[in-house]
Scaffold this active site. Structure first.
Site, PDB file in Angstrom:
ATOM      1  N   ARG A  52       0.838  -1.210   0.000  1.00  0.00           N
ATOM      2  CA  ARG A  52       0.000   0.000   0.000  1.00  0.00           C
ATOM      3  C   ARG A  52       0.871   1.257   0.000  1.00  0.00           C
ATOM      4  O   ARG A  52       0.531   2.254  -0.652  1.00  0.00           O
ATOM      5  CB  ARG A  52      -0.957  -0.004   1.196  1.00  0.00           C
ATOM      6  CG  ARG A  52      -1.980   1.126   1.109  1.00  0.00           C
ATOM      7  CD  ARG A  52      -3.064   1.014   2.167  1.00  0.00           C
ATOM      8  NE  ARG A  52      -2.541   1.180   3.520  1.00  0.00           N
ATOM      9  CZ  ARG A  52      -3.275   1.043   4.621  1.00  0.00           C
ATOM     10  NH1 ARG A  52      -4.568   0.739   4.533  1.00  0.00           N
ATOM     11  NH2 ARG A  52      -2.737   1.202   5.807  1.00  0.00           N
ATOM     12  N   LYS A 151      -2.693   7.009   1.230  1.00  0.00           N
ATOM     13  CA  LYS A 151      -2.431   7.320   2.639  1.00  0.00           C
ATOM     14  C   LYS A 151      -1.326   8.373   2.673  1.00  0.00           C
ATOM     15  O   LYS A 151      -0.138   8.064   2.812  1.00  0.00           O
ATOM     16  CB  LYS A 151      -2.041   6.042   3.394  1.00  0.00           C
ATOM     17  CG  LYS A 151      -2.200   6.170   4.897  1.00  0.00           C
ATOM     18  CD  LYS A 151      -2.214   4.813   5.571  1.00  0.00           C
ATOM     19  CE  LYS A 151      -2.089   4.907   7.082  1.00  0.00           C
ATOM     20  NZ  LYS A 151      -3.205   5.554   7.758  1.00  0.00           N
ATOM     21  N   GLU A 184     -16.153   6.375   5.763  1.00  0.00           N
ATOM     22  CA  GLU A 184     -15.362   5.689   6.795  1.00  0.00           C
ATOM     23  C   GLU A 184     -15.251   6.623   7.981  1.00  0.00           C
ATOM     24  O   GLU A 184     -15.792   7.725   7.967  1.00  0.00           O
ATOM     25  CB  GLU A 184     -13.977   5.360   6.234  1.00  0.00           C
ATOM     26  CG  GLU A 184     -13.208   6.596   5.777  1.00  0.00           C
ATOM     27  CD  GLU A 184     -11.825   6.279   5.190  1.00  0.00           C
ATOM     28  OE1 GLU A 184     -11.282   5.219   5.500  1.00  0.00           O
ATOM     29  OE2 GLU A 184     -11.308   7.127   4.435  1.00  0.00           O
TER      30      GLU A 184
HETATM   31  N1  PXG Z   1      -9.288   4.858   7.159  1.00  0.00           N
HETATM   32  C1  PXG Z   1      -8.396   5.821   7.392  1.00  0.00           C
HETATM   33  C2  PXG Z   1      -8.676   7.190   6.918  1.00  0.00           C
HETATM   34  C3  PXG Z   1      -7.199   5.524   8.051  1.00  0.00           C
HETATM   35  O1  PXG Z   1      -6.296   6.465   8.262  1.00  0.00           O
HETATM   36  C4  PXG Z   1      -7.951   3.232   8.247  1.00  0.00           C
HETATM   37  C5  PXG Z   1      -9.084   3.594   7.562  1.00  0.00           C
HETATM   38  C6  PXG Z   1      -7.755   1.801   8.640  1.00  0.00           C
HETATM   39  O2  PXG Z   1      -6.749   1.216   7.825  1.00  0.00           O
HETATM   40  P1  PXG Z   1      -5.795   0.059   8.348  1.00  0.00           P
HETATM   41  O3  PXG Z   1      -4.955  -0.263   7.188  1.00  0.00           O
HETATM   42  O4  PXG Z   1      -5.034   0.600   9.507  1.00  0.00           O
HETATM   43  O5  PXG Z   1      -6.690  -1.059   8.742  1.00  0.00           O
HETATM   44  C7  PXG Z   1      -6.974   4.204   8.486  1.00  0.00           C
HETATM   45  C8  PXG Z   1      -5.710   3.842   9.193  1.00  0.00           C
HETATM   46  C9  PXG Z   1      -2.314   6.984  13.176  1.00  0.00           C
HETATM   47  C10 PXG Z   1      -2.799   5.794  12.462  1.00  0.00           C
HETATM   48  O6  PXG Z   1      -1.253   6.903  13.805  1.00  0.00           O
HETATM   49  C11 PXG Z   1      -3.811   5.895  11.532  1.00  0.00           C
HETATM   50  C12 PXG Z   1      -4.222   4.760  10.872  1.00  0.00           C
HETATM   51  C13 PXG Z   1      -3.653   3.561  11.159  1.00  0.00           C
HETATM   52  C14 PXG Z   1      -2.650   3.485  12.069  1.00  0.00           C
HETATM   53  C15 PXG Z   1      -2.214   4.604  12.739  1.00  0.00           C
HETATM   54  O7  PXG Z   1      -2.972   8.019  13.132  1.00  0.00           O
HETATM   55  N2  PXG Z   1      -5.220   4.892   9.977  1.00  0.00           N
END
Ligand code: PXG
Length: 287
Positions: A52, A151, A184
């Site tokens: 990703r 991301k 989301e």
């Molecule tokens: N939507 C958004 C907008 C995110 O930022 C997810 C969904 C979930 O994705 P994953 O791949 O984690 O299942 C995210 C993930 C942080 C932090 O430190 C943010 C995320 C993940 C880990 C840490 O702010 N966001």
């Protein structure tokens, strides 16, 4: 003990781990990142996160100075150097330093940074009792402006929505897309259960395709649950039997109300609890 931070091939003590103030990651949010968990010394779903990261970089025309295997190795090395058994990795690639101006051709040294740390978990009461969500008025980024599938280091869209949540005491906030459909949450994907079917918005609703989301969908299929990607509105959440969020930090976390309306019977539901257990079993097994 001081942490070791990886920057471009070197492990540096935290106090020496520095990035230029001319880095476009800082000046413009020009860069990409990943948040990854470490369970029992294993970096969870590392290949998926690295993939990703490369997709995000590709989408913003950022060339990562290492290949996928080298990036994975940098992550493992940093985790080991910090003696992290259960924790959190932040993998960041910035555009690098350049002149004051948007032109990427005036930058030349993308920075690949790996930070490994312990993680702040959500309080256990949310897993037992579920959390109460609110809908943010901040609309999720339009996919044709800045795709939520990237991301990127530009998280202000999510931060503004998160502030709306924390202002009302909610730790997460639901974001709708420009069509008013459910997208989301600010850092988590959303699922509902209706008559035994598991549903979640499709990628083209304008979401980050969460790695936890994908893992949970796979676990649900293995458990014999029908899984559907479905465009949904807030109404679908109000009338759902169950609702939960998935994310790297949250894992699987039940939701019991949205904007003050109780979802299902107001308690974490059986499908949610089963999937949380299955997910935790997965994180504990080597992957
Ligand atoms: N939507 C958004 C907008 C995110 O930022 C997810 C969904 C979930 O994705 P994953 O791949 O984690 O299942 C995210 C993930 C942080 C932090 O430190 C943010 C995320 C993940 C880990 C840490 O702010 N966001």
């Amino acid at each position: 003990m001081s942490k070791s931070v990886y920057i471009n091939g070197e492990l540096l003590p935290e106090e020496n781990a520095k990035i230029s103030v001319f880095d476009h990651g800082l000046l413009y949010g020009d860069g990409v990142f990943e948040g990854i968990r470490v369970y029992g010394g294993n970096v969870f779903l590392l290949n998926e996160h690295v993939e990703r990261l490369f997709e995000s970089a590709n989408a913003i025309r950022l060339t990562i100075p290492l290949n996928r295997e080298q990036v994975s190795e940098a992550v493992r090395e940093t985790v080991q150097a910090n003696g992290i058994s259960d924790g959190y990795v932040r993998l960041v690639v910035t555009r690098g330093s350049g002149s004051l101006g948007l032109d990427i051709h005036r930058t030349g040294d993308p920075q690949l940074i790996v930070i490994a740390d312990t993680i702040m978990l959500y309080p256990a009461e949310f897993y037992e009792n579920g959390l109460e969500l609110i809908t943010a008025s901040t609309v999720r980024n339009h996919p044709q402006a800045l795709s939520p599938r990237v991301k990127s280091l530009n998280y202000l869209n999510n931060i503004l929505a998160k502030i709306e949540g924390t202002d009302t005491g909610a730790i997460e906030a639901l974001m709708l897309n420009h069509k008013g459909e459910v997208a989301e949450c600010t850092g988590d994907n959303i699922f509902i259960v209706k008559r035994g079917v598991l549903r979640t918005p499709p990628p083209d609703a304008g979401i980050l395709e969460g790695i936890t989301r994908n893992a949970v969908m796979k676990l649900a299929v293995e458990a014999g649950v029908v899984v559907e990607e479905m465009t949904m509105t807030r109404h679908d959440i109000f009338i759902a039997d169950e609702c939960f969020l998935t994310g790297t930090a949250a894992e699987v976390i039940p939701v019991v109300s949205l904007d003050g309306r109780t979802i299902g019977n107001g308690r974490p539901g059986p499908v949610t609890r089963d999937l949380l257990q299955r997910f935790q079993a997965l994180t504990r097994s080597a992957n």
